[in-house]
Enzyme design. Sequence first.
Site, PDB file in Angstrom:
ATOM      1  N   HIS A 164       0.817  -1.221   0.000  1.00  0.00           N
ATOM      2  CA  HIS A 164       0.000   0.000   0.000  1.00  0.00           C
ATOM      3  C   HIS A 164       0.850   1.270   0.000  1.00  0.00           C
ATOM      4  O   HIS A 164       0.397   2.337  -0.432  1.00  0.00           O
ATOM      5  CB  HIS A 164      -0.932  -0.005   1.224  1.00  0.00           C
ATOM      6  CG  HIS A 164      -2.175   0.801   1.054  1.00  0.00           C
ATOM      7  ND1 HIS A 164      -2.214   1.997   0.361  1.00  0.00           N
ATOM      8  CD2 HIS A 164      -3.442   0.590   1.494  1.00  0.00           C
ATOM      9  CE1 HIS A 164      -3.435   2.485   0.390  1.00  0.00           C
ATOM     10  NE2 HIS A 164      -4.207   1.646   1.061  1.00  0.00           N
ATOM     11  N   ASP A 390     -13.487  -0.189 -18.921  1.00  0.00           N
ATOM     12  CA  ASP A 390     -12.123   0.341 -18.881  1.00  0.00           C
ATOM     13  C   ASP A 390     -11.100  -0.693 -18.442  1.00  0.00           C
ATOM     14  O   ASP A 390      -9.898  -0.472 -18.594  1.00  0.00           O
ATOM     15  CB  ASP A 390     -12.054   1.548 -17.942  1.00  0.00           C
ATOM     16  CG  ASP A 390     -12.717   2.783 -18.532  1.00  0.00           C
ATOM     17  OD1 ASP A 390     -12.932   2.807 -19.758  1.00  0.00           O
ATOM     18  OD2 ASP A 390     -13.026   3.712 -17.772  1.00  0.00           O
TER      19      ASP A 390
END
Length: 450
Positions: A164, A390
Amino acid sequence: MAVKIVETYTVSPPPSGGGAAQSLPLVYFDMIWLNSILTEDLHFYPIKCSQSHFLNTIVVQLKNSLSLTLKHFLPLASDIIFPLTPSAMPATAAAALALTVATSDADFATLVSNSPKPAAEFHQFVPQMTPPVRSSSDIRFSAIAVQLTLFPDKGICVGLTIHHSICDANALARFLRTWAAINKGGGGGDSESVKNLLPFYGRDSIQDSDRLTLFHWNQIKTCKPTVSLTLPLPSDRLVRATFKISDAEIKKLKSFAMIKNPSTFVVVCAHLWTSMARSDAAVADDNDDDEPYYLGSPIDCRRCLDPPLPDNYFGNCVMPLLAFSTHGSLRGNGGFAAAVAAVVAAIKVVGKSTRVSEFFENRSQIISELIGKKAVWIAGSSRIDHCGADTDYGWGKAVKFECIHTDFQGAVHLCKGREGGVEMGLSMDKGKMGIFAAVFKKFILFNSNL
């Protein structure tokens, strides 16, 4: 339902490298995640594909398009450097991305269903990070790893493990959309649609960066960074399920919000929060009505800063929204309206640039005060579309997204629904899951005690 590893690769960007950042300094938004658990995502695509076609065509195409994508996202083809010397600061350094190719005989249809299924089954599709490299001067560990798993004649899973500290969900979504566009387009990644997704790496204008980055590094440098996920697999009692709220149901919730023009985020969070409180009450009868009950959700700060950062800023730029109520208020009559009011009040607080600096100056104290408190924690964002056009690699849209690390956090993952609306991914004890499902559906169907 075993997974068989077929091959492992390392993928690097083309030698030219492009114009992306070669080395990226970590700022305070990034540093706070250095010792957090890793992020694990799975995207499932239905496709009838033989193993030979998968290995000889699809994997070859994906490797090539991934390399071209990394030309623009070099930090993801890097190691994160955690320095052990006093004067150095965390940054990235060029490396390569680990790619694992596997096959599985698991039941694809069951995995992509919304109904509860054992959480532990999903962890075999999550890639393992490359082992860290330790020296006297630093610890170097991967930013991301990818696993492609084929379910012969059924589908493909694109799995990711992400540290992260390299980026948030907004930046990662742009990377995946770019990879999908390049793979589907078959070109060199220079199309107009790809150019509109390219990241911005500027760190010079981040609000209070010099002061807060040094402040947080002085707190974090004595801790060990998380370099792999070594937690045990979830127990047999932990199950995963997906709950959908359609556009029509969201409109219905908005009509009961007791405020003017509430956002989708507000009413979805309010319904989730009250459903959790009411299912808690159904599970145990020792709940104190005055007990504090929180809701926490990541909020994108890019536009909240002074000056604001562009939407394509690559890195982390989130802080938590913290809404507060009591268990009695949320589970009783009018609980939904109380939850709406609490979420709206929390949004007004985090929307101020001064609040961003204030939170990061006091983050350790704020987080420590929440330890042990009853709370619903949210991961992801209802704005991010994991199953949209997408992220079509050329095989059609994903049929399912799973956020696997929530098994260890107890968080609820939000994302845009594949067919509109919002989807929630939950991981909880199978007994409580049944109770939550009944409460969740009852209140949204019959508006009872909203």
